[in-house]
Design a protein around this motif. Structure first.
Motif, PDB file in Angstrom:
ATOM      1  N   MET A  37     107.782  64.577  61.601  1.00  0.00           N
ATOM      2  CA  MET A  37     108.290  64.417  60.240  1.00  0.00           C
ATOM      3  C   MET A  37     109.160  65.617  59.880  1.00  0.00           C
ATOM      4  SD  MET A  37     108.180  62.296  57.671  1.00  0.00           S
ATOM      5  CE  MET A  37     106.662  61.373  57.920  1.00  0.00           C
ATOM      6  N   SER A  38     110.262  65.376  59.244  1.00  0.00           N
ATOM      7  CA  SER A  38     111.173  66.459  58.903  1.00  0.00           C
ATOM      8  C   SER A  38     110.586  67.348  57.823  1.00  0.00           C
ATOM      9  CB  SER A  38     112.501  65.862  58.405  1.00  0.00           C
ATOM     10  OG  SER A  38     113.307  66.877  57.866  1.00  0.00           O
ATOM     11  N   THR A  39     110.882  68.660  57.884  1.00  0.00           N
ATOM     12  CA  THR A  39     110.454  69.595  56.854  1.00  0.00           C
ATOM     13  C   THR A  39     111.635  70.232  56.150  1.00  0.00           C
ATOM     14  OG1 THR A  39     110.317  71.362  58.505  1.00  0.00           O
ATOM     15  CG2 THR A  39     108.301  70.111  58.067  1.00  0.00           C
ATOM     16  N   ASP A  40     112.840  69.744  56.364  1.00  0.00           N
ATOM     17  CA  ASP A  40     114.000  70.327  55.702  1.00  0.00           C
ATOM     18  C   ASP A  40     114.007  69.939  54.229  1.00  0.00           C
ATOM     19  OD1 ASP A  40     116.296  68.067  55.231  1.00  0.00           O
ATOM     20  OD2 ASP A  40     114.975  67.574  56.897  1.00  0.00           O
ATOM     21  N   PRO A  41     114.833  70.635  53.372  1.00  0.00           N
ATOM     22  CA  PRO A  41     114.798  70.370  51.936  1.00  0.00           C
ATOM     23  C   PRO A  41     115.068  68.920  51.551  1.00  0.00           C
ATOM     24  CG  PRO A  41     115.972  72.407  52.390  1.00  0.00           C
ATOM     25  CD  PRO A  41     115.702  71.757  53.711  1.00  0.00           C
ATOM     26  N   GLY A  42     115.870  68.214  52.335  1.00  0.00           N
ATOM     27  CA  GLY A  42     116.161  66.824  51.999  1.00  0.00           C
ATOM     28  C   GLY A  42     115.241  65.834  52.682  1.00  0.00           C
ATOM     29  N   GLY A  43     114.241  66.380  53.423  1.00  0.00           N
ATOM     30  CA  GLY A  43     113.393  65.495  54.216  1.00  0.00           C
ATOM     31  C   GLY A  43     112.568  64.536  53.399  1.00  0.00           C
ATOM     32  N   GLU A  44     112.299  64.888  52.129  1.00  0.00           N
ATOM     33  CA  GLU A  44     111.520  63.975  51.310  1.00  0.00           C
ATOM     34  C   GLU A  44     112.366  62.804  50.815  1.00  0.00           C
ATOM     35  OE1 GLU A  44     113.319  67.028  48.575  1.00  0.00           O
ATOM     36  OE2 GLU A  44     112.364  67.006  50.542  1.00  0.00           O
TER      37      GLU A  44
END
Length: 270
Positions: free
Chosen positions: A1-8
């Protein structure tokens, strides 16, 4: 799962060789506001840069696939320079998605409106849920079609049908979109994810790199002469036949066994 700022906003999940991207801002009907565009750009960059990703499946969370542009934002950002800057930034996410040299499957759930419909049309394989609805709506707003629709829609269904749809200001059900050739398949709503992912898996297990090359060359077919297309074909085939996927496919056919394209590609990278 992505953890970058836009990942949500764009959930990313790797399942084997498939990168699953899910627009995930149901409160905004997965609209293409600036944070969503940035998140899409980061997700497409991951798909492009990771050689282990051989296909992409893109869909939406909640009742809508994508509601298109942010109307509230347009109130304060419709002067020429803000619009110009915004559309220049399409090269950071939309063009890379359209030209990604890997197969892209789009699963449309619910409404694909305006720019959201444009986003749906970027895929190489488009699968719609039975409850999906496609709407343009640009002329109701007093804007021209964007997010690539004036490029993709005439190519998919022809200029006359594209004009009829856009100027008619109506909508298309999934069944109507299938009859027009806009989508390749319609499935029950509850089966959309399974069908979309299975198609992405199928493409990922094929010669994905060679399909990516064919995709880029086919995009030139409407602007190129017959001689030019034969030149692209010859050069492209020379490149394709130097790819380990071709060598694996040929050996498998001669040996009368299933081809393992992903393994051949992976071995060549080591």
């Amino acid at each position: 799962m992505s953890t970058d700022p836009g990942g949500e906003l764009v959930r990313r999940r790797r399942e084997g060789a498939v990168l699953v991207l899910r627009l995930d801002n149901p409160k905004n009907r997965n609209g293409l506001d600036e944070p969503m565009r940035v998140a899409l750009g980061a997700a497409v960059e991951e798909a492009e840069s990771d050689p282990a990703v051989r296909a992409v499946y893109l869909t939406g969370a909640g009742p809508s696939f994508c509601a298109g542009g942010d109307l509230r934002m347009l109130r304060g950002a419709s002067d020429p320079w803000p619009v110009h800057r915004r559309f220049r930034r399409l090269s950071r996410w939309l063009v890379p998605l359209m030209t990604l040299e890997k197969p892209v499957v789009i699963g449309v759930n619910g409404h694909a409106v305006g720019g959201g419909m444009g986003l749906a049309l970027t895929g190489d394989r488009l699968i719609a849920a039975e409850g999906a609805v496609f709407m343009a709506g640009f002329f109701r707003l007093g804007a021209i079609p964007d997010i690539g629709m004036m490029y993709t829609l005439p190519r998919l269904i022809g200029m006359a049908r594209a004009k009829d749809f856009l100027f008619g200001g109506g909508s298309l059900t999934a069944a109507e979109a299938l009859a027009l050739g806009l989508v390749g398949r319609v499935v029950p709503d509850a089966e959309l994810d399974a069908a979309g992912f299975a198609e992405a898996q199928r493409l990922a297990s094929g010669p994905a790199e060679v399909m990516g090359l064919a995709k880029i060359l086919m995009a030139r077919s409407f602007e190129s002469s017959l001689d030019e297309m034969f030149a692209y074909e010859g050069l492209g085939q020379a490149l394709a036949m130097s790819n380990p996927e071709f060598r694996e496919g040929l050996a498998a056919m001669l040996d009368r066994r299933p081809a393992d394209f992903p393994a051949a590609a992976a071995a060549a990278r080591r």
